[in-house]
Design a protein around this motif. Sequence first.
Motif, PDB file in Angstrom:
ATOM      1  N   THR A  68       0.827  -1.207   0.000  1.00 59.36           N
ATOM      2  CA  THR A  68       0.000   0.000   0.000  1.00 59.36           C
ATOM      3  C   THR A  68       0.857   1.251   0.000  1.00 59.36           C
ATOM      4  OG1 THR A  68      -1.751  -1.133   1.202  1.00 59.36           O
ATOM      5  CG2 THR A  68      -1.720   1.275   1.355  1.00 59.36           C
ATOM      6  N   ALA A  69       1.974   1.181   0.700  1.00 57.14           N
ATOM      7  CA  ALA A  69       2.904   2.298   0.822  1.00 57.14           C
ATOM      8  C   ALA A  69       4.292   1.724   1.065  1.00 57.14           C
ATOM      9  CB  ALA A  69       2.493   3.230   1.969  1.00 57.14           C
ATOM     10  N   LEU A  70       5.282   2.593   0.996  1.00 59.51           N
ATOM     11  CA  LEU A  70       6.663   2.180   1.230  1.00 59.51           C
ATOM     12  C   LEU A  70       7.259   3.023   2.348  1.00 59.51           C
ATOM     13  CD1 LEU A  70       7.979   1.931  -2.448  1.00 59.51           C
ATOM     14  CD2 LEU A  70       7.172   0.064  -1.006  1.00 59.51           C
ATOM     15  N   SER A  71       8.095   2.399   3.142  1.00 59.39           N
ATOM     16  CA  SER A  71       8.903   3.099   4.130  1.00 59.39           C
ATOM     17  C   SER A  71      10.349   3.034   3.664  1.00 59.39           C
ATOM     18  CB  SER A  71       8.766   2.428   5.505  1.00 59.39           C
ATOM     19  OG  SER A  71       9.714   2.948   6.421  1.00 59.39           O
ATOM     20  N   VAL A  72      11.009   4.189   3.620  1.00 62.61           N
ATOM     21  CA  VAL A  72      12.381   4.241   3.129  1.00 62.61           C
ATOM     22  C   VAL A  72      13.269   4.855   4.205  1.00 62.61           C
ATOM     23  CG1 VAL A  72      13.923   5.086   1.333  1.00 62.61           C
ATOM     24  CG2 VAL A  72      11.565   4.479   0.755  1.00 62.61           C
ATOM     25  N   LEU A  73      14.270   4.100   4.629  1.00 64.17           N
ATOM     26  CA  LEU A  73      15.234   4.591   5.606  1.00 64.17           C
ATOM     27  C   LEU A  73      16.124   5.654   4.973  1.00 64.17           C
ATOM     28  CD1 LEU A  73      15.512   3.442   8.560  1.00 64.17           C
ATOM     29  CD2 LEU A  73      14.365   1.873   7.003  1.00 64.17           C
ATOM     30  N   THR A  74      16.269   6.784   5.651  1.00 61.80           N
ATOM     31  CA  THR A  74      17.218   7.800   5.182  1.00 61.80           C
ATOM     32  C   THR A  74      18.350   8.017   6.177  1.00 61.80           C
ATOM     33  OG1 THR A  74      15.833   9.612   6.067  1.00 61.80           O
ATOM     34  CG2 THR A  74      15.502   8.974   3.762  1.00 61.80           C
ATOM     35  N   HIS A  78      23.452   3.786  10.694  1.00 60.91           N
ATOM     36  CA  HIS A  78      23.070   2.488  11.247  1.00 60.91           C
ATOM     37  C   HIS A  78      22.163   1.677  10.329  1.00 60.91           C
ATOM     38  CE1 HIS A  78      24.847   3.700  15.051  1.00 60.91           C
ATOM     39  NE2 HIS A  78      24.130   4.814  15.010  1.00 60.91           N
ATOM     40  N   PHE A  79      21.529   2.344   9.349  1.00 62.49           N
ATOM     41  CA  PHE A  79      20.545   1.666   8.512  1.00 62.49           C
ATOM     42  C   PHE A  79      20.896   1.679   7.020  1.00 62.49           C
ATOM     43  CE2 PHE A  79      18.377   2.806  12.400  1.00 62.49           C
ATOM     44  CZ  PHE A  79      17.607   1.687  12.679  1.00 62.49           C
ATOM     45  N   GLY A  80      22.003   2.292   6.667  1.00 63.34           N
ATOM     46  CA  GLY A  80      22.432   2.296   5.269  1.00 63.34           C
ATOM     47  C   GLY A  80      21.505   3.052   4.346  1.00 63.34           C
ATOM     48  N   GLY A  81      20.720   3.982   4.892  1.00 66.75           N
ATOM     49  CA  GLY A  81      19.763   4.713   4.079  1.00 66.75           C
ATOM     50  C   GLY A  81      20.332   6.017   3.544  1.00 66.75           C
ATOM     51  N   SER A  82      19.551   6.670   2.684  1.00 69.02           N
ATOM     52  CA  SER A  82      19.964   7.962   2.145  1.00 69.02           C
ATOM     53  C   SER A  82      18.753   8.705   1.603  1.00 69.02           C
ATOM     54  CB  SER A  82      20.998   7.792   1.026  1.00 69.02           C
ATOM     55  OG  SER A  82      20.396   7.272  -0.150  1.00 69.02           O
ATOM     56  N   THR A  83      18.827  10.021   1.631  1.00 65.93           N
ATOM     57  CA  THR A  83      17.762  10.831   1.040  1.00 65.93           C
ATOM     58  C   THR A  83      17.734  10.643  -0.472  1.00 65.93           C
ATOM     59  OG1 THR A  83      19.275  12.729   1.000  1.00 65.93           O
ATOM     60  CG2 THR A  83      17.781  12.557   2.878  1.00 65.93           C
ATOM     61  N   GLU A  84      18.879  10.377  -1.080  1.00 66.21           N
ATOM     62  CA  GLU A  84      18.925  10.144  -2.527  1.00 66.21           C
ATOM     63  C   GLU A  84      18.088   8.919  -2.898  1.00 66.21           C
ATOM     64  OE1 GLU A  84      22.098   9.115  -6.127  1.00 66.21           O
ATOM     65  OE2 GLU A  84      22.746   9.055  -4.035  1.00 66.21           O
ATOM     66  N   SER A  85      18.223   7.836  -2.123  1.00 63.71           N
ATOM     67  CA  SER A  85      17.431   6.639  -2.396  1.00 63.71           C
ATOM     68  C   SER A  85      15.944   6.936  -2.292  1.00 63.71           C
ATOM     69  CB  SER A  85      17.806   5.519  -1.417  1.00 63.71           C
ATOM     70  OG  SER A  85      19.090   5.019  -1.684  1.00 63.71           O
ATOM     71  N   LEU A  86      15.559   7.703  -1.278  1.00 58.95           N
ATOM     72  CA  LEU A  86      14.140   8.026  -1.129  1.00 58.95           C
ATOM     73  C   LEU A  86      13.638   8.807  -2.338  1.00 58.95           C
ATOM     74  CD1 LEU A  86      12.251   9.129   2.034  1.00 58.95           C
ATOM     75  CD2 LEU A  86      11.852  10.295  -0.121  1.00 58.95           C
ATOM     76  N   SER A  87      14.405   9.796  -2.782  1.00 56.60           N
ATOM     77  CA  SER A  87      13.988  10.588  -3.940  1.00 56.60           C
ATOM     78  C   SER A  87      13.818   9.715  -5.175  1.00 56.60           C
ATOM     79  CB  SER A  87      15.009  11.695  -4.225  1.00 56.60           C
ATOM     80  OG  SER A  87      15.012  12.656  -3.194  1.00 56.60           O
ATOM     81  N   ARG A  88      14.756   8.828  -5.399  1.00 58.06           N
ATOM     82  CA  ARG A  88      14.688   7.944  -6.565  1.00 58.06           C
ATOM     83  C   ARG A  88      13.480   7.010  -6.479  1.00 58.06           C
ATOM     84  NH1 ARG A  88      19.051   4.314  -6.590  1.00 58.06           N
ATOM     85  NH2 ARG A  88      18.386   3.738  -8.688  1.00 58.06           N
ATOM     86  N   ILE A  89      13.243   6.479  -5.282  1.00 59.20           N
ATOM     87  CA  ILE A  89      12.112   5.565  -5.101  1.00 59.20           C
ATOM     88  C   ILE A  89      10.793   6.295  -5.315  1.00 59.20           C
ATOM     89  CG2 ILE A  89      10.832   4.273  -3.333  1.00 59.20           C
ATOM     90  CD1 ILE A  89      13.605   3.386  -2.252  1.00 59.20           C
ATOM     91  N   ARG A  90      10.669   7.486  -4.762  1.00 60.67           N
ATOM     92  CA  ARG A  90       9.401   8.213  -4.875  1.00 60.67           C
ATOM     93  C   ARG A  90       9.094   8.571  -6.328  1.00 60.67           C
ATOM     94  NH1 ARG A  90       7.380  13.731  -3.564  1.00 60.67           N
ATOM     95  NH2 ARG A  90       5.214  13.465  -2.844  1.00 60.67           N
ATOM     96  N   GLU A 106      13.282  20.940  13.211  1.00 61.83           N
ATOM     97  CA  GLU A 106      12.393  21.313  12.110  1.00 61.83           C
ATOM     98  C   GLU A 106      13.106  21.343  10.768  1.00 61.83           C
ATOM     99  OE1 GLU A 106       9.625  25.053  10.581  1.00 61.83           O
ATOM    100  OE2 GLU A 106      10.132  24.892  12.716  1.00 61.83           O
ATOM    101  N   GLU A 107      14.319  21.897  10.732  1.00 64.51           N
ATOM    102  CA  GLU A 107      15.015  22.021   9.445  1.00 64.51           C
ATOM    103  C   GLU A 107      15.364  20.665   8.827  1.00 64.51           C
ATOM    104  OE1 GLU A 107      17.929  23.592  12.666  1.00 64.51           O
ATOM    105  OE2 GLU A 107      15.760  23.478  12.322  1.00 64.51           O
ATOM    106  N   GLN A 108      15.387  19.620   9.640  1.00 65.49           N
ATOM    107  CA  GLN A 108      15.650  18.288   9.092  1.00 65.49           C
ATOM    108  C   GLN A 108      14.485  17.782   8.243  1.00 65.49           C
ATOM    109  OE1 GLN A 108      16.591  16.334  12.827  1.00 65.49           O
ATOM    110  NE2 GLN A 108      18.792  16.428  12.427  1.00 65.49           N
ATOM    111  N   LEU A 109      13.312  18.377   8.407  1.00 67.75           N
ATOM    112  CA  LEU A 109      12.180  18.038   7.551  1.00 67.75           C
ATOM    113  C   LEU A 109      12.449  18.431   6.103  1.00 67.75           C
ATOM    114  CD1 LEU A 109       9.319  19.308   9.888  1.00 67.75           C
ATOM    115  CD2 LEU A 109       9.688  16.914   9.251  1.00 67.75           C
ATOM    116  N   ASP A 110      13.339  19.381   5.894  1.00 72.15           N
ATOM    117  CA  ASP A 110      13.595  19.913   4.558  1.00 72.15           C
ATOM    118  C   ASP A 110      14.661  19.143   3.787  1.00 72.15           C
ATOM    119  OD1 ASP A 110      11.736  22.040   4.883  1.00 72.15           O
ATOM    120  OD2 ASP A 110      13.206  23.115   6.101  1.00 72.15           O
ATOM    121  N   ALA A 111      15.133  18.032   4.343  1.00 67.51           N
ATOM    122  CA  ALA A 111      16.208  17.278   3.684  1.00 67.51           C
ATOM    123  C   ALA A 111      15.747  16.609   2.403  1.00 67.51           C
ATOM    124  CB  ALA A 111      16.782  16.238   4.646  1.00 67.51           C
ATOM    125  N   VAL A 112      14.461  16.219   2.320  1.00 66.69           N
ATOM    126  CA  VAL A 112      13.972  15.500   1.140  1.00 66.69           C
ATOM    127  C   VAL A 112      12.438  15.494   1.164  1.00 66.69           C
ATOM    128  CG1 VAL A 112      13.971  13.235   2.276  1.00 66.69           C
ATOM    129  CG2 VAL A 112      14.235  13.362  -0.204  1.00 66.69           C
TER     130      VAL A 112
END
Length: 240
Positions: A68-74, A78-90, A106-112
Amino acid sequence: MDAARERPGGDARVSVEARSFPDAVSATEADGRVPLIAEVKPTSPTTDGVREDDPVELAREMVAGGATALSVLTEPEHFGGSTESLSRIREAVDVPVLRKDFILREEQLDAVESDLVLLIARFVGDDLPDLVAAARDRGFQPLIEVHTREELTAALAAGADIVGINNRDLGKLEVDLGTFEKLAPEVPDDVLLVAESGVHTTEDVQRMRMREAGADALLVGTAIMDGNVRQNTRRLTTST
């Protein structure tokens, strides 16, 4: 948490046109399937090894399996995630995408850009109402994660309309599905309820979905990432 707090945000304030998670849940249920947030999780402190597949291909396979939806680690450390991966997936899928990270400022909300953002009550503390408001101002749908009755009370006081009950104690890393069963009856009917962690089998799915205060959706990572992600997703989404 000190390292997480110091991680930078984005260069500019984001504005998101979010894909509706509640609508996606309703559509899945109307199709006779279990609403599932499938997690793209390369690794974690509670799993062995690293999954090195292209995250976009993993995401596409999860959607093909009925997610139904996806969860992407950024979170990178510790989790090997990245904002780049999230952008590509979305960009590659048409389902809502949750950004899973330790967002403390709050400013961390603006990362991706994403459709939902995870806010963990345990770590956010008294800043929760302000972060919920800041997330909504940007167009995000905040999913507020709780593990205790006190955290649930704080989440509801902050105006949560999507709550995730984490069966894992993040302090001890121990999992107990009874956590969800204990807290779920205290969640108002108009709050969309997600069961997180510890779901591995079709029996676990049925356990989280049954009872008067059953989960509206499940967030599952390890049980999907361990093996064929399309088959694993399909197996859990058809556990009716």
